[in-house]
Design a protein around this motif. Structure first.
Motif, short mmCIF file in Angstrom:
data_model
loop_
_atom_site.label_atom_id
_atom_site.label_comp_id
_atom_site.label_asym_id
_atom_site.label_seq_id
_atom_site.Cartn_x
_atom_site.Cartn_y
_atom_site.Cartn_z
N GLN A 137 0.83 -1.21 0.00
CA GLN A 137 0.00 0.00 0.00
C GLN A 137 0.87 1.26 0.00
OE1 GLN A 137 -2.65 0.18 3.36
NE2 GLN A 137 -2.52 2.42 3.45
N GLY A 138 0.46 2.24 -0.81
CA GLY A 138 1.12 3.54 -0.82
C GLY A 138 2.51 3.54 -1.42
N LYS A 139 2.92 2.48 -2.04
CA LYS A 139 4.25 2.37 -2.64
C LYS A 139 4.13 2.26 -4.16
CE LYS A 139 6.27 2.17 1.42
NZ LYS A 139 7.14 3.27 1.92
N THR A 140 5.26 2.51 -4.82
CA THR A 140 5.33 2.30 -6.27
C THR A 140 5.98 0.96 -6.53
OG1 THR A 140 5.46 4.67 -6.75
CG2 THR A 140 6.27 3.15 -8.45
N THR A 141 5.22 0.07 -7.13
CA THR A 141 5.69 -1.28 -7.42
C THR A 141 5.96 -1.41 -8.92
OG1 THR A 141 4.48 -2.24 -5.58
CG2 THR A 141 5.13 -3.74 -7.35
N LEU A 142 7.12 -1.92 -9.25
CA LEU A 142 7.47 -2.17 -10.64
C LEU A 142 7.28 -3.66 -10.91
CD1 LEU A 142 8.65 -0.45 -12.99
CD2 LEU A 142 10.86 -1.49 -12.46
N LEU A 143 6.31 -3.98 -11.77
CA LEU A 143 6.07 -5.37 -12.17
C LEU A 143 6.90 -5.60 -13.43
CD1 LEU A 143 4.57 -8.02 -11.75
CD2 LEU A 143 2.68 -7.09 -13.07
N LEU A 144 8.00 -6.29 -13.27
CA LEU A 144 9.02 -6.39 -14.30
C LEU A 144 9.11 -7.81 -14.84
CD1 LEU A 144 11.18 -4.45 -15.53
CD2 LEU A 144 12.79 -5.38 -13.85
N GLY A 145 9.36 -7.92 -16.14
CA GLY A 145 9.53 -9.23 -16.74
C GLY A 145 9.59 -9.12 -18.24
N PRO A 146 10.06 -10.15 -18.91
CA PRO A 146 10.16 -10.11 -20.37
C PRO A 146 8.78 -10.11 -21.02
CG PRO A 146 10.67 -12.31 -19.54
CD PRO A 146 10.57 -11.43 -18.34
N THR A 147 8.76 -9.77 -22.30
CA THR A 147 7.50 -9.77 -23.06
C THR A 147 6.87 -11.16 -23.05
OG1 THR A 147 8.35 -8.03 -24.51
CG2 THR A 147 6.50 -9.33 -25.33
N GLY A 148 5.55 -11.21 -22.81
CA GLY A 148 4.84 -12.48 -22.79
C GLY A 148 4.88 -13.20 -21.46
N ALA A 149 5.36 -12.51 -20.41
CA ALA A 149 5.47 -13.16 -19.09
C ALA A 149 4.13 -13.22 -18.36
CB ALA A 149 6.50 -12.43 -18.23
N GLY A 150 3.12 -12.44 -18.83
CA GLY A 150 1.81 -12.43 -18.17
C GLY A 150 1.55 -11.17 -17.37
N LYS A 151 2.37 -10.13 -17.58
CA LYS A 151 2.26 -8.92 -16.77
C LYS A 151 0.94 -8.18 -16.99
CE LYS A 151 5.91 -7.07 -18.57
NZ LYS A 151 6.11 -8.10 -19.61
N SER A 152 0.56 -7.98 -18.25
CA SER A 152 -0.68 -7.25 -18.54
C SER A 152 -1.91 -8.02 -18.05
CB SER A 152 -0.80 -7.01 -20.05
OG SER A 152 0.25 -6.19 -20.51
N THR A 153 -1.82 -9.33 -18.05
CA THR A 153 -2.93 -10.15 -17.55
C THR A 153 -3.17 -9.88 -16.07
OG1 THR A 153 -2.44 -11.87 -19.16
CG2 THR A 153 -3.75 -12.52 -17.26
N ILE A 154 -2.12 -9.64 -15.34
CA ILE A 154 -2.26 -9.35 -13.91
C ILE A 154 -3.10 -8.10 -13.70
CG2 ILE A 154 -0.95 -8.63 -11.86
CD1 ILE A 154 1.28 -10.52 -12.84
N ALA A 155 -2.84 -7.06 -14.51
CA ALA A 155 -3.64 -5.83 -14.40
C ALA A 155 -5.10 -6.09 -14.73
CB ALA A 155 -3.06 -4.77 -15.33
N LYS A 156 -5.37 -6.91 -15.75
CA LYS A 156 -6.75 -7.20 -16.14
C LYS A 156 -7.47 -8.00 -15.06
CE LYS A 156 -5.59 -7.09 -21.06
NZ LYS A 156 -5.37 -7.88 -22.30
N LEU A 157 -6.76 -8.88 -14.40
CA LEU A 157 -7.37 -9.64 -13.30
C LEU A 157 -7.69 -8.73 -12.13
CD1 LEU A 157 -5.14 -12.86 -13.33
CD2 LEU A 157 -7.52 -12.68 -14.06
N LEU A 158 -6.83 -7.76 -11.88
CA LEU A 158 -7.06 -6.84 -10.76
C LEU A 158 -8.30 -5.99 -11.01
CD1 LEU A 158 -5.98 -5.85 -8.05
CD2 LEU A 158 -4.53 -4.23 -9.28
N LEU A 159 -8.57 -5.67 -12.29
CA LEU A 159 -9.76 -4.90 -12.65
C LEU A 159 -10.99 -5.78 -12.82
CD1 LEU A 159 -8.10 -2.53 -15.26
CD2 LEU A 159 -9.25 -1.79 -13.17
N ARG A 160 -10.81 -7.09 -12.66
CA ARG A 160 -11.87 -8.07 -12.84
C ARG A 160 -12.44 -8.07 -14.26
NH1 ARG A 160 -16.14 -8.91 -8.22
NH2 ARG A 160 -16.13 -10.98 -9.19
N LEU A 161 -11.59 -7.76 -15.24
CA LEU A 161 -11.97 -7.96 -16.63
C LEU A 161 -12.02 -9.45 -16.93
CD1 LEU A 161 -9.83 -5.17 -18.35
CD2 LEU A 161 -12.25 -5.10 -17.74
N TYR A 162 -11.23 -10.20 -16.22
CA TYR A 162 -11.25 -11.66 -16.27
C TYR A 162 -11.27 -12.18 -14.84
CZ TYR A 162 -9.42 -10.85 -21.00
OH TYR A 162 -9.23 -10.41 -22.28
N GLU A 163 -11.69 -13.44 -14.70
CA GLU A 163 -11.69 -14.09 -13.39
C GLU A 163 -10.65 -15.21 -13.40
OE1 GLU A 163 -14.36 -13.54 -10.40
OE2 GLU A 163 -13.34 -11.89 -11.41
N PRO A 164 -9.81 -15.29 -12.39
CA PRO A 164 -8.82 -16.39 -12.35
C PRO A 164 -9.50 -17.73 -12.17
CG PRO A 164 -8.84 -15.20 -10.26
CD PRO A 164 -9.74 -14.43 -11.19
#
Length: 622
Positions: A391-418
């Protein structure tokens, strides 16, 4: 001729389903519909009375017969002067035309008024529902197909629900009334007409199913054509820059050709149907003319009776031909209506629990617990993924292309359900929060900032439409957008081209940052914020993020290392799994994989246990 007797039953079931689905939209317009139906009954009555003045002129002026069987309601004409009868007949013609015209105008106006209101209501329902369908629906749905359903398909559906019902009811009523009058005039000639009518039904049975099938295929081809055209213009800058105009023309030409052939098949079937109905009508007319004249010559009917009969014959065949044509429209509209219903029958995105709570008070402490997720193609993107975003911090979600990073953001917004695991915010599973409330507390900016074809002011205020101009300008100043906006010809009132193409990539990025700053949510997600930016714009992007990070949970998703100096916390991900997380200096010191990943682009000159050392030159670009 092979006839499939099951086709009408299928059509009736489809129509029942359509009326059940959309009939509720007609309830607010019951008064107008009742007025339209009343006018339709009047129009049918005027049409049936139309030939009687001509009968009166023939039987009482031109060819009077002392032996004719005069109807009781025409008995007063027997002793009148011919010119008086002629005057009454002319007045009747004019009166019937005027009354019929007024009633027809009322019927058309009521039908159009209700029809337009109905189309608007259904379009809004479909658009609203389509917006709330799962992201997976939009991922694999052609935009052109969806646009066709909301525009052309609903237009045909509106005609089916209102105009077609009124016309069909009027034509059936007119046919029934005319048949009754025909049998009253001469029952033998009336039977001849009834013997011809089954041929109309046979033609309808034969063609209705084929036309519906051809129409459905035509609609699919049309949707693909619209998609091809829409994609071309949406990416017109790419088409031009790669000199691919000829290739796109070939692609669109292929789609247009498929649509043309499908349309031609439907037109051919419709034309065949109409011509057959006209031939059947001519057969009935010939029979009545042959036997009717013979009856008139031996005095069984008058010349006026024969004229009325022939006029009614045309009148009864005209509605039958109209019904034949309407059946084609019904086949088309039912096929289109089923396409519209397909959208409405799809389940919307994740629904709120009955006891779901507001996310209005969240602070942004986020934990992913053993998350596994796959898209529709079945390929697993995340596998047993676990991480903490403080909370209240800047987190860098780092990884190579295709690692699943953007999917994490979509799950957090509940665009998809795990499929497995849970996402927790402030100690509560995100499924416990109301979806709309959660999304209002999380601002997400994607790799390609999307701007709408409205003013810059409206684009910035997209997430907070009721913001004051002072708030809007303050947000723009915070992220460095105010200066360039004021230099535009109309300032904040400058209209933006579709997708923001009239602005540079850096300008679009800063407007999207201003949009996020204005919303001022406690959690912000930035997915690849430096995509497509030059060095100068990237530097401005970093300064904007530095201004936005204060006092909130900021998640920067990237495969690039340019934002390392902003990070309070780093989550390193590879192949959908967590590699490590922690303070930057600790990861550099303890995780060889992360150190090697960073070393590809940076020279690491120290491993101090203080991430501030990064900004002091311990990590330098090679």
């Amino acid at each position: 001729m092979k006839i499939n007797y099951r086709l009408p039953r299928v059509d009736i079931q489809a129509l029942k389903k359509i009326f059940h689905h959309f009939g509720g939209h007609l309830k607010p317009h019951r008064t107008k519909l009742l007025l339209g139906f009343s006018a339709m009954i009047g129009v049918s009555l005027m049409s049936m009375l139309g030939p009687w003045p001509l009968k009166i002129v023939l039987d009482y002026i031109i060819m009077p017969s002392k032996t004719q069987n005069t109807p009781s309601f025409l008995a007063p004409l027997t002793g009148m002067e011919p010119m008086t009868i002629l005057s009454l007949a002319v007045a009747a013609v004019l009166g019937l035309a005027i009354i019929g015209g007024l009633l027809g105008y009322t019927q058309d106006m009521m039908a159009k008024t209700v029809g337009h209101a109905l189309a608007a209501s259904i379009r809004l329902q479909v658009f609203s529902h389509a917006q709330r369908l799962p992201q997976t629906y939009h991922d694999y749905r052609e935009t052109g197909d969806l646009l066709t359903r909301i525009t052309g398909d609903i237009t045909l559906l509106e005609e089916l629900l209102v105009e077609t019902v009124l016309r069909l009811s009027g034509q059936l009523l007119q046919i029934l009334g005319i048949l009754i009058l025909m049998f009253w005039i001469d029952w033998q000639l009336g039977l001849m007409i009834l013997c011809v009518m089954p041929l109309f039904l046979l033609a309808s049975f034969k063609f209705s199913g084929e036309i519906k099938k051809a129409t459905r295929k035509q609609r699919e081809k049309y949707g693909k054509m619209v998609t091809s055209v829409q994609e071309t213009f949406a990416g017109i800058s790419q088409v031009k820059s790669f000199a691919q105009e000829d290739q796109r023309e070939k692609l669109v030409s292929k789609s247009v050709g498929s649509d043309f052939r499908a349309s031609l098949k439907t037109t051919r079937l419709t034309a065949n149907y109409t011509r057959i109905v006209e031939v059947i009508g001519a057969l009935g007319t010939g029979l009545v003319l042959w036997f009717g004249v013979r009856k008139a010559l031996i005095g069984q009917i008058t010349a006026g009776d024969l004229v009325i009969f022939l006029s009614y014959l045309r009148s009864v065949y005209r509605p039958l031909l109209g019904i034949a044509r309407l059946s084609v429209r019904i086949s088309k509209a039912s096929a289109r209506g089923e396409k519209v219903m397909e959208i409405l029958e799809l389940e919307p995105e994740v629904k709120d629990k009955e006891n779901a709570v507001s996310a209005g008070a969240i602070n942004g402490d986020i934990t992913f617990e053993n998350i596994s997720f796959s898209y529709a193609n079945g390929k697993k993107v995340l596998s047993d993924f676990t991480c903490h975003i403080p909370q209240g911090k800047t987190t860098l979600l780092l990884g190579p292309t295709g690692a699943g990073k953007s999917t994490i953001a979509k799950l957090l917004l509940r665009l998809y359900e795990p499929q497995e695991g849970a996402i927790v915010i402030d100690g509560r599973n995100i499924s416990d929060y109301r979806v709309k409330s959660l999304r209002k507390r999380i601002t997400s900016l994607t790799q390609e900032p999307f701007l709408f074809r409205v003013s810059i002011k409206e684009n910035i205020a997209f997430g907070k439409p009721k913001a004051s101009m002072e708030e809007l300008i303050e947000a723009a100043k915070l992220v460095g957008a105010d200066s360039f906006v004021r230099n535009l010809p109309s300032g904040y009132e400058t209209m933006v081209g579709e997708g923001g193409l009239t602005l540079s990539g850096g300008q679009r990025q800063r407007i999207s940052f201003a949009r996020a700053a204005l919303r001022n949510s406690p959690v912000m997600l930035f997915d690849e914020p430096a995509t497509g930016l030059d060095i100068h714009s990237e530097k401005e992007s970093k300064e904007a993020l530095r201004a936005l990070k204060r006092g909130r949970t900021l998640l920067i998703i990237t495969h690039r290392l340019n934002f390392l100096d902003l990070a309070d916390w780093v989550v390193f991900i590879r192949d959908g799994q967590l590699v490590d997380e922690g303070l930057l200096a600790e990861l550099l010191k303890n995780n060889i994989g992360f150190r090697d990943y960073v070393a590809d682009e940076y020279v690491i000159s120290g491993t101090d246990n203080d991430s501030a050392s990064v900004s002091q030159g311990k990590i330098q670009r090679q």
